[in-house]
Scaffold this active site. Structure first.
Site, PDB file in Angstrom:
ATOM      1  NE  ARG A  84      -2.195  -1.327   3.577  1.00 47.95           N
ATOM      2  CZ  ARG A  84      -1.609  -0.540   4.452  1.00 47.95           C
ATOM      3  NH1 ARG A  84      -1.677   0.787   4.337  1.00 47.95           N
ATOM      4  NH2 ARG A  84      -0.961  -1.042   5.463  1.00 47.95           N
ATOM      5  CE1 TYR A 223       1.990  -7.189  -4.088  1.00 49.19           C
ATOM      6  CE2 TYR A 223       0.948  -6.459  -2.055  1.00 49.19           C
ATOM      7  CZ  TYR A 223       1.733  -7.369  -2.746  1.00 49.19           C
ATOM      8  OH  TYR A 223       2.245  -8.467  -2.104  1.00 49.19           O
ATOM      9  CE  LYS A 232      -6.365  -3.893   4.859  1.00 47.74           C
ATOM     10  NZ  LYS A 232      -6.225  -4.189   6.254  1.00 47.74           N
ATOM     11  CG  HIS A 252      -6.924  -3.182  10.327  1.00 46.83           C
ATOM     12  ND1 HIS A 252      -5.626  -2.727  10.388  1.00 46.83           N
ATOM     13  CD2 HIS A 252      -6.915  -4.204   9.434  1.00 46.83           C
ATOM     14  CE1 HIS A 252      -4.867  -3.446   9.574  1.00 46.83           C
ATOM     15  NE2 HIS A 252      -5.619  -4.347   8.992  1.00 46.83           N
ATOM     16  CB  SER A 274      -0.568  -3.632   8.174  1.00 46.03           C
ATOM     17  OG  SER A 274      -1.743  -2.931   7.858  1.00 46.03           O
ATOM     18  CB  CYS A 276       0.929  -6.472  14.100  1.00 42.09           C
ATOM     19  SG  CYS A 276       2.096  -5.135  13.748  1.00 42.09           S
ATOM     20  CG  ASP A 299      -7.209  -7.325   7.074  1.00 37.83           C
ATOM     21  OD1 ASP A 299      -6.201  -7.158   7.788  1.00 37.83           O
ATOM     22  OD2 ASP A 299      -7.522  -6.555   6.153  1.00 37.83           O
ATOM     23  NE  ARG A 391       0.060  -8.335   2.576  1.00 40.72           N
ATOM     24  CZ  ARG A 391      -0.453  -8.082   3.778  1.00 40.72           C
ATOM     25  NH1 ARG A 391      -1.537  -8.715   4.175  1.00 40.72           N
ATOM     26  NH2 ARG A 391       0.111  -7.206   4.569  1.00 40.72           N
TER      27      ARG A 391
HETATM   28  P1  GTP Z   1      -2.216  -7.722   7.594  1.00 41.10           P
HETATM   29  O1  GTP Z   1      -2.751  -8.732   6.640  1.00 41.10           O
HETATM   30  O2  GTP Z   1      -1.141  -6.873   7.000  1.00 41.10           O
HETATM   31  O3  GTP Z   1      -3.262  -6.877   8.220  1.00 41.10           O
HETATM   32  O4  GTP Z   1      -1.375  -8.548   8.719  1.00 41.10           O
HETATM   33  P2  GTP Z   1      -1.786  -9.465   9.963  1.00 41.10           P
HETATM   34  O5  GTP Z   1      -2.056  -8.617  11.144  1.00 41.10           O
HETATM   35  O6  GTP Z   1      -2.826 -10.454   9.587  1.00 41.10           O
HETATM   36  O7  GTP Z   1      -0.408 -10.236  10.278  1.00 41.10           O
HETATM   37  P3  GTP Z   1       0.013 -11.786  10.157  1.00 41.10           P
HETATM   38  O8  GTP Z   1      -0.808 -12.683  11.033  1.00 41.10           O
HETATM   39  O9  GTP Z   1       0.058 -12.127   8.717  1.00 41.10           O
HETATM   40  O10 GTP Z   1       1.496 -11.766  10.753  1.00 41.10           O
HETATM   41  C1  GTP Z   1       2.513 -10.986  10.197  1.00 41.10           C
HETATM   42  C2  GTP Z   1       3.848 -11.472  10.674  1.00 41.10           C
HETATM   43  O11 GTP Z   1       3.896 -11.496  12.112  1.00 41.10           O
HETATM   44  C3  GTP Z   1       4.177 -12.882  10.201  1.00 41.10           C
HETATM   45  O12 GTP Z   1       5.507 -12.914   9.735  1.00 41.10           O
HETATM   46  C4  GTP Z   1       4.018 -13.725  11.437  1.00 41.10           C
HETATM   47  O13 GTP Z   1       4.880 -14.843  11.423  1.00 41.10           O
HETATM   48  C5  GTP Z   1       4.364 -12.753  12.571  1.00 41.10           C
HETATM   49  N1  GTP Z   1       3.642 -13.119  13.825  1.00 41.10           N
HETATM   50  C6  GTP Z   1       2.326 -13.383  13.944  1.00 41.10           C
HETATM   51  N2  GTP Z   1       2.000 -13.731  15.211  1.00 41.10           N
HETATM   52  C7  GTP Z   1       3.160 -13.687  15.925  1.00 41.10           C
HETATM   53  C8  GTP Z   1       3.482 -13.950  17.302  1.00 41.10           C
HETATM   54  O14 GTP Z   1       2.644 -14.308  18.139  1.00 41.10           O
HETATM   55  N3  GTP Z   1       4.789 -13.767  17.656  1.00 41.10           N
HETATM   56  C9  GTP Z   1       5.742 -13.370  16.762  1.00 41.10           C
HETATM   57  N4  GTP Z   1       6.997 -13.219  17.197  1.00 41.10           N
HETATM   58  N5  GTP Z   1       5.474 -13.134  15.451  1.00 41.10           N
HETATM   59  C10 GTP Z   1       4.201 -13.279  15.038  1.00 41.10           C
HETATM   60  C1  SPV Z   2      -2.846  -4.484   5.501  1.00 40.28           C
HETATM   61  O1  SPV Z   2      -1.880  -3.843   5.082  1.00 40.28           O
HETATM   62  O2  SPV Z   2      -3.365  -4.262   6.624  1.00 40.28           O
HETATM   63  C2  SPV Z   2      -3.415  -5.577   4.683  1.00 40.28           C
HETATM   64  C3  SPV Z   2      -2.892  -5.762   3.317  1.00 40.28           C
HETATM   65  O3  SPV Z   2      -4.317  -6.266   5.129  1.00 40.28           O
HETATM   66  S1  SPV Z   2      -3.664  -4.727   2.144  1.00 40.28           S
HETATM   67  O4  SPV Z   2      -4.868  -5.370   1.682  1.00 40.28           O
HETATM   68  O5  SPV Z   2      -2.704  -4.556   1.030  1.00 40.28           O
HETATM   69  O6  SPV Z   2      -3.981  -3.456   2.745  1.00 40.28           O
HETATM   70 MN    MN Z   3      -4.782  -5.668   7.317  1.00 42.17          MN
END
Ligand code: GTP
Ligand code: SPV
Ligand code: MN
Length: 619
Positions: A84, A223, A232, A252, A274, A276, A299, A391
């Site tokens: 983004r 993207y 979003k 979110h 994002s 996290c 999400d 992704r």
């Molecule tokens: P968006 O789709 O961008 O909104 O992201 P999201 O919040 O769904 O994040 P996602 O679950 O994909 O995790 C992103 C990164 O954080 C990955 O590389 C995970 O491996 C890492 N991660 C997730 N949960 C944990 C955790 O409990 N501990 C640690 N150390 N890393 C984590």
């Molecule tokens: C985020 O960045 O929080 C996402 C990926 O979930 S996107 O759809 O590209 O915003």
């Molecule tokens: Mn997100």
């Protein structure tokens, strides 16, 4: 092709169920953008396969080995189009104050002129797809509808995964149904006989929202959130203003269902910025014996109070657009299982066997890969094989832990709300807010280290209120007031759900994570639910209630008493320094900041005044 020809084609092709206002809008956009053809999407399987086959033929997609990854494809984006672009995202209400200090704003008439200029002829040589979609189960009272036009088949296929796309959604849109028009172009018109590139885009990008007319215009990028406008742009930015006027909340947030060993069912909504951990938490395989976690969304959640004072929630999406790197059988086996077929991957690496790979997928790194840029890659390479924001897009229905109530039209009852960020210091593993207002303060002042999900300096600490900094289509202070109002609405008939703060990312002196995370987060979730159901006492801390010694079995999670203590350690000087920054931050949100948040801040400062250095959870 002239504008008149296009109009004729539109009328000819528009399905009978298309309401006149949609048809008229499609015609207007076609006259502006001058596509060679128009295709109204019905969302059928055959249409989807035709699009995918076409993209394989044109080089946009690589089909993965059907024996290893049936129905799955890899897309490699232009290296300038990988996340983004917050700097090119605009929220344009008539009054700049309604966009607030966190958004880029341009006077709407001027922005409309810019949009007319950049979109003029922008689809020449391409097909314009008309993509009707529902956010939420079709027919649900909480669902909302939109129509995106786009000249990117990749965006059509992605929207087909991420939303309920096609004829059923279109049939729901009548002249009395409010619907969100979303215009998208890659911004790369083709001259006659000009060959296309695999990932057309434009160095100039605009992701523009007109909140008053509920319109979205996106130019130059294909993207993720830049281009899948249902996600979003609609479900968060437009929905954040829409929901404020209608009395619900766009968040979110992931949504999950928990069944404990006794069979008690609860639902939890959690906002993390994002990249996290939302997808990981939503698909968690709990280490707590007898606990079952099922997935509703990873999400976005739309939350609405009902007449009994319950907070109801739906996942408006129908798929997951998740971060690939770090996803493995150890961290997220459920995601790995979800991705075994019918998945579109973007910017991951390709193995010699025709399968996908990314950093963290396996302990052993393959000896040879094609990296996300399409170049040869070996373990000696100094750049990552998969882009850090690579992704997967996959249908939620094929997730093995999808909850039976994930499409409940009335939504699920939220029993607890969680806010969390990526914080190396200061923020404890878990704490329960003292009450709703304190919880809103925690959400409003949330901070996190910057990830690869957006452009910018990695690791830099930034405020990300409610994990909505890039996604609030309104003045952030108004969003805060809206959260306070939601609590008041709920409290008028029932007790609002408790609010918690978590931090899986605290680091020790050696710079490594103190908490193992992932499955072990279930121990924290178990404590949260015990608190939510009023089952256990707790200790007091400046952050609110924290676990009493013995309530969370950290040794079973694999950490010792020292690490456990560090997860809750309070460093007075550091906390007071952060609180001073918080005060400045709150002030920077301007005159509309609710008085209640200033009060909460003073209460927090008072609680921090006498903190020296001590640890909670360890005597
Ligand atoms: P968006 O789709 O961008 O909104 O992201 P999201 O919040 O769904 O994040 P996602 O679950 O994909 O995790 C992103 C990164 O954080 C990955 O590389 C995970 O491996 C890492 N991660 C997730 N949960 C944990 C955790 O409990 N501990 C640690 N150390 N890393 C984590
Ligand atoms: C985020 O960045 O929080 C996402 C990926 O979930 S996107 O759809 O590209 O915003
Ligand atoms: Mn997100």
């Amino acid at each position: 092709m002239t504008a008149t020809d296009v109009t004729a084609l539109t009328l000819h092709r528009a399905p009978r169920t298309a309401t006149p206002s949609v048809v008229a809008w499609v015609e207007r956009i076609a006259e502006l953008t001058e596509p060679d053809a128009i295709h109204w999407c019905d969302g059928s399987q055959s249409e989807r396969q035709q699009l995918l086959d076409g993209m394989v033929a044109s080089g946009t997609l690589t089909q993965l080995n059907p024996e290893l990854r049936p129905g799955s494809y890899l897309a490699r984006s232009n290296p300038d189009d990988v996340a983004r672009v917050e700097s090119r995202t605009f929220v344009c209400p008539a009054d700049e104050a309604d966009a607030g200090p966190t958004n880029n704003w341009v006077e709407p008439a001027q922005m409309r002129e810019t949009m007319r200029d950049v979109f003029a002829g922008s689809m020449r040589g391409r097909t314009m797809y008309v993509v009707p979609f529902a956010m939420g189960p079709v027919g649900s009272p909480l669902a909302r509808y939109g129509v995106q036009v786009t000249d990117s088949p990749y965006v059509v296929a992605s929207t087909g995964i991420m939303t309920r796309m096609g004829s059923a959604a279109l049939a729901r849109i009548s002249e009395n149904t409010p619907w969100v028009p979303a215009v998208h172009s890659v911004g790369a018109p083709l001259a006659t006989d000009e060959a296309d590139v695999a990932w057309p885009c434009n160095p100039t990008k605009y992701i523009v929202h007109f909140p008053e007319t509920r319109e979205i215009w996106s130019y130059g990028s294909s993207y993720g959130g830049n281009a899948i406008l249902a996600k979003k742009a609609f479900a968060l930015r437009i929905a954040s203003t829409l929901s404020r006027s209608e009395g619900w909340m766009a968040a979110h947030m992931l949504l999950l269902k928990v069944t404990d060993a006794k069979g008690t069912v609860s639902h939890v909504a959690a906002a993390f910025p994002s990249a996290c951990g939302k997808t990981n938490f939503a698909m968690m395989t709990p280490s707590v014996a007898g606990m079952k976690v099922e997935t509703i969304g990873d999400d976005i959640a739309w939350l609405a109070p009902n007449s009994q004072g319950q907070l109801r929630a739906i996942n408006p999406e129908a798929g997951f657009f998740g971060v690939a790197p770090g996803t493995s059988v150890d961290t997220n086996p459920i995601a790995i299982e979800t991705l075994t077929h019918d998945t579109i991957f973007t910017n991951v690496a390709l193995t010699d066997e025709g399968d996908v790979w990314w950093e963290g997928l396996t302990q052993e790194t393959p000896a040879h890969l094609i990296d996300w840029r399409g170049a040869d890659w070996t373990p000696e390479s100094t750049t990552p094989a998969a882009h850090p924001n690579s992704r997967f897009a996959v249908s939620a229905a094929q997730c093995p832990t999808i909850a039976d109530d994930w499409e409940a039209p009335e939504g699920v009852v939220v029993d607890a709300i969680i806010f969390g960020g990526r914080r190396a210091s200061n923020i404890p593993l878990v704490a329960q807010a003292r009450d709703w207002k304190h919880g809103v303060y925690i959400g409003a002042t949330l901070a996190s280290e910057r990830t690869a999900a957006a452009e910018g300096t990695l690791g830099e600490l930034r405020r990300d209120p409610f994990a909505m900094l890039p996604f609030a289509g309104l003045n952030m202070a108004d969003h805060w007031q809206h959260w306070l109002d939601l609590g008041a609405t709920l409290a008028a008939t029932a007790t609002p759900p408790p609010i918690f703060q978590v931090n899986w990312f605290r680091k020790g002196a050696e710079g490594t994570f103190l908490w193992p995370g992932f499955s072990e987060n279930s121990r924290v979730l178990e404590w949260i639910l015990a608190r939510a159901h009023g089952e256990v006492p707790a200790d007091a801390s400046p952050f609110g209630s924290v676990p009493r010694d013995g309530q969370i079995d950290y040794e079973a999670a694999g950490i010792d008493r020292g690490a456990w203590g560090e997860l809750f350690a309070l460093d007075g000087d550091s906390l007071r320094a952060e609180a001073r920054d918080t005060a400045n931050y709150i002030d920077s949100m301007g005159p509309r900041v609710p008085e209640a948040l200033h009060v909460e801040h003073h209460l927090m400062q008072d609680r921090l005044a006498n903190v020296r250095r001590r640890s909670s959870g360890v005597s």
